[in-house]
Design an enzyme around this catalytic site. Structure first.
Site, PDB file in Angstrom:
ATOM      1  CG  PHE A   8      -5.266 -18.154  24.150  1.00 22.23           C
ATOM      2  CD1 PHE A   8      -4.463 -18.829  25.075  1.00 22.23           C
ATOM      3  CD2 PHE A   8      -6.531 -17.750  24.539  1.00 22.23           C
ATOM      4  CE1 PHE A   8      -4.930 -19.078  26.366  1.00 22.23           C
ATOM      5  CE2 PHE A   8      -7.005 -18.004  25.816  1.00 22.23           C
ATOM      6  CZ  PHE A   8      -6.205 -18.672  26.729  1.00 22.23           C
ATOM      7  CB  SER A  53     -14.969 -17.142  23.745  1.00 18.43           C
ATOM      8  OG  SER A  53     -14.998 -16.076  22.811  1.00 18.43           O
ATOM      9  CB  CYS A  65     -12.409 -26.036  25.170  1.00 16.72           C
ATOM     10  SG  CYS A  65     -11.855 -27.449  24.234  1.00 16.72           S
TER      11      CYS A  65
HETATM   12  P1  NAD Z   1     -11.636 -15.955  21.367  1.00 15.31           P
HETATM   13  O1  NAD Z   1     -13.047 -16.251  21.042  1.00 15.31           O
HETATM   14  O2  NAD Z   1     -11.320 -14.689  22.082  1.00 15.31           O
HETATM   15  O3  NAD Z   1     -10.747 -15.939  20.031  1.00 15.31           O
HETATM   16  C1  NAD Z   1     -10.815 -16.974  19.079  1.00 15.31           C
HETATM   17  C2  NAD Z   1     -10.456 -16.418  17.706  1.00 15.31           C
HETATM   18  O4  NAD Z   1     -11.425 -15.424  17.353  1.00 15.31           O
HETATM   19  C3  NAD Z   1      -9.095 -15.736  17.649  1.00 15.31           C
HETATM   20  O5  NAD Z   1      -8.481 -16.057  16.428  1.00 15.31           O
HETATM   21  C4  NAD Z   1      -9.435 -14.259  17.738  1.00 15.31           C
HETATM   22  O6  NAD Z   1      -8.509 -13.431  17.063  1.00 15.31           O
HETATM   23  C5  NAD Z   1     -10.786 -14.181  17.072  1.00 15.31           C
HETATM   24  N1  NAD Z   1     -11.628 -13.108  17.617  1.00 15.31           N
HETATM   25  C6  NAD Z   1     -11.621 -12.641  18.893  1.00 15.31           C
HETATM   26  N2  NAD Z   1     -12.539 -11.649  19.033  1.00 15.31           N
HETATM   27  C7  NAD Z   1     -13.129 -11.512  17.833  1.00 15.31           C
HETATM   28  C8  NAD Z   1     -14.167 -10.659  17.345  1.00 15.31           C
HETATM   29  N3  NAD Z   1     -14.770  -9.756  18.124  1.00 15.31           N
HETATM   30  N4  NAD Z   1     -14.547 -10.792  16.054  1.00 15.31           N
HETATM   31  C9  NAD Z   1     -13.942 -11.691  15.250  1.00 15.31           C
HETATM   32  N5  NAD Z   1     -12.958 -12.508  15.660  1.00 15.31           N
HETATM   33  C10 NAD Z   1     -12.555 -12.430  16.934  1.00 15.31           C
HETATM   34  O7  NAD Z   1     -11.082 -17.225  22.174  1.00 15.31           O
HETATM   35  P2  NAD Z   1      -9.684 -17.392  22.901  1.00 15.31           P
HETATM   36  O8  NAD Z   1      -9.669 -16.547  24.122  1.00 15.31           O
HETATM   37  O9  NAD Z   1      -8.575 -17.266  21.937  1.00 15.31           O
HETATM   38  O10 NAD Z   1      -9.760 -18.942  23.310  1.00 15.31           O
HETATM   39  C11 NAD Z   1     -10.372 -19.408  24.482  1.00 15.31           C
HETATM   40  C12 NAD Z   1     -11.811 -19.811  24.236  1.00 15.31           C
HETATM   41  O11 NAD Z   1     -11.855 -20.814  23.219  1.00 15.31           O
HETATM   42  C13 NAD Z   1     -12.457 -20.452  25.456  1.00 15.31           C
HETATM   43  O12 NAD Z   1     -13.779 -19.977  25.543  1.00 15.31           O
HETATM   44  C14 NAD Z   1     -12.428 -21.935  25.153  1.00 15.31           C
HETATM   45  O13 NAD Z   1     -13.411 -22.706  25.804  1.00 15.31           O
HETATM   46  C15 NAD Z   1     -12.647 -21.917  23.679  1.00 15.31           C
HETATM   47  N6  NAD Z   1     -12.197 -23.156  23.075  1.00 15.31           N
HETATM   48  C16 NAD Z   1     -13.148 -24.044  22.675  1.00 15.31           C
HETATM   49  C17 NAD Z   1     -12.770 -25.251  22.137  1.00 15.31           C
HETATM   50  C18 NAD Z   1     -13.801 -26.245  21.703  1.00 15.31           C
HETATM   51  O14 NAD Z   1     -13.420 -27.227  21.079  1.00 15.31           O
HETATM   52  N7  NAD Z   1     -15.073 -26.056  21.982  1.00 15.31           N
HETATM   53  C19 NAD Z   1     -11.404 -25.565  21.988  1.00 15.31           C
HETATM   54  C20 NAD Z   1     -10.462 -24.630  22.392  1.00 15.31           C
HETATM   55  C21 NAD Z   1     -10.870 -23.411  22.945  1.00 15.31           C
END
Ligand code: NAD
Length: 500
Positions: free
Chosen positions: A150, A227, A282
């Protein structure tokens, strides 16, 4: 009337057929403004089928055709920066200038993709043996998938799809269900730029859609950003299903401040990097490690600056920091601050009671600053993903490096110092994928690659840069021999081919 965000499949809007929708909230007001369709397995299959069909021609298209579409897309993206930034602010909550910054960083990757012909130049060795030449080329994979978080609803998809489609693949994006509108607008602009139907598709949804993409036999590769627990699941599942996968996870980014650093510059940097985008980056700095006797002075300088941050709706040009994405997330972030004192930290600033007049139902939290945080505290161990900065105190440079290297995360890190020798040592000794020297958020430019180490990335490839091109293509090496007719037949030889 509530707005509805639908899928984008085969070059057009496709209404959700599953009957399941998710709510999209304006974080500044707390009001549900939009419903987003959640894809069923059948709808995911339809998107993959459209992408597979489009690959038959797009995979064979010329580099000139592909780059001309990308150049037109670049111009459209440039012209629609403000509109996309407004969509981001309305669903994510970040301030407009920050949303514009994310569009600009996504545009950098489109720039890179416009020049993909340079990156895809093959290699040729002539006369490796008598009349034998060897050519190495890279070819697209087929249907590839992006699953995105997000916090950067436009930039993170643009870390992926411009390079993927420039390399000749077709793409299915599953953006975050919390702020889905920007991805659909990008799809419309790609269509306007002349991208053939089916080359870029968007399906919205949750675990149902993601898990189908991970097991679908026609999906060749998966790029994920989100995440750490989900990144691990994606990496394991997609790998088990035989797909190429890169899964970028969460972070805890440290900033090591040496006693000789310019403390004003370090405090400016810490405040900008910790509280920008309300800490929902992130690459946010979430832990400052103060070396030696500078701790008290540094914390005071951070406090002075942090207290002045203007918090309000992202659409208000006076706001420097907006609300958090959801109420649930706001409450989770607050719990780290509330529990910090009992875990041994000193609470210098407590933002948990903050609200904004006229926007009482928004997901607000103020600035929090925790000092002398023990490494055992949850506020240090977990990725908080909110405007909470932890300061830790250590005696020496070596103690600081050890502390940072003990973290399970290894996304970005920074050192603040005037000592070039210490900075050089840090670059070599620190276990993280991206390092800043007097730069708090060292996000690499588009022609270098972005990615972390340890629990911040599962897989071998970083995103974009050369790694991006490599991830979205596979190598092929062609060995050719064109004998001189005057030589006559080579004759049968059952020995292993040798070069001579
Ligand atoms: P998230 O992991 O909750 O969601 C990411 C994606 O995975 C979304 O499209 C979501 O719909 C999907 N998803 C969520 N739960 C799932 C499940 N159980 N099974 C399958 N798919 C699932 O992450 P978020 O809250 O949207 O974003 C924030 C996180 O992203 C933070 O931890 C941040 O550090 C990380 N992030 C990392 C980077 C990087 O480059 N390392 C960049 C941006 C964000």
């Amino acid at each position: 009337m509530t707005k509805i965000v639908n899928h984008w499949i085969g070059g057009k809007t496709v209404e959700g057929a599953s009957g399941t929708y998710g709510p999209v909230t304006d974080p500044a007001t707390g009001a549900v403004t939009t419903k987003v369709a959640f894809a069923s397995v059948d709808e995911v299959d339809a998107a993959v089928a459209a992408a597979k069909d489009a690959y038959r021609t797009w995979g064979q298209s010329s580099l000139a055709q592909r780059t001309s579409v990308l150049f037109r897309f670049r111009a459209l993206l440039d012209a629609h920066r403000d509109e996309i930034a407004e969509l981001i602010t309305a669903e994510h909550g970040k301030v407009h200038s920050d949303a514009l910054g994310e569009v600009a960083r996504g545009l950098e990757i489109v720039d890179l993709a416009c020049g993909i012909n340079v990156q895809l130049k093959g290699e040729l060795s002539t006369q490796v043996a008598s009349r034998v030449d060897v050519a190495a080329i890279r070819q697209p994979l087929g249907v590839v998938v992006g699953i995105t978080p997000f916090n950067f609803p436009a930039m993170v998809p643009m870390w992926m799809f411009p390079i993927a489609i420039a390399c000749g693949n077709t793409f299915v994006l599953k953006p975050s269900e919390k702020d889905p509108s920007a991805s659909v607008r990008l799809a419309e602009l790609l269509a306007e730029a002349g991208l053939p139907d089916g080359v870029f598709n968007v399906v919205h949804g949750d675990k149902v859609a993601v898990d189908r993409l991970l097991e679908h036999p026609d999906v060749k590769a998966v790029s994920f950003v989100g995440s750490t627990p989900i990144a691990r699941h994606i990496h394991t599942t997609a790998s088990t299903n035989g797909k190429r996968v890169q899964a970028l996870g969460g972070a805890k980014n440290h900033m090591l401040v040496l006693p000789d650093a310019d403390l004003d510059a370090a405090a400016d940097a810490a405040v900008s990097a910790a509280y920008g985008s309300a800490g929902e980056r992130c690459m946010a700095i979430s832990a400052v490690v103060a070396v030696g006797s500078i701790g008290d002075e540094l914390v005071e300088k951070i406090r002075e600056r942090a207290e002045k941050i203007k918090i309000g709706p992202g659409s208000d040009p006076a706001s420097e920091m907006g609300p958090l994405i959801t109420k649930v997330h706001r409450d989770k972030v607050a719990s780290y601050v509330t529990g910090a004192a009992a875990e041994g930290a000193e609470v210098v600033l407590d933002g948990t009671g903050y609200t904004v007049d006229g926007f009482e139902d928004g997901h607000w939290i103020g600035i929090s600053l925790l000092d002398k945080v023990p490494t055992t505290a949850k506020a240090y161990q977990d990725e908080i993903f909110g405007p909470v900065l932890c300061v830790l105190r250590v005696d020496t440079y070596e103690d600081g490096v050890r502390l940072i290297n003990d973290s399970p995360f290894g996304n970005g890190t920074a050192i603040f110092t005037r000592d070039g020798g210490a900075a050089r040592r840090f670059q070599l000794e620190i276990e993280a994928g991206m390092v800043g020297v007097n730069v708090p958020i060292p996000v690499p430019v588009g022609y270098h690659s972005f990615g972390g180490w340890k629990d911040s990335l599962f897989g071998d490839h970083h995103v974009y840069g050369n790694d991006g091109t490599h991830f979205y293509t596979r190598g092929k090496v062609v060995t050719s021999r064109w004998p001189d007719p005057s030589e006559g037949p080579a004759g049968v030889d059952l020995g292993f081919p040798r070069n001579h």
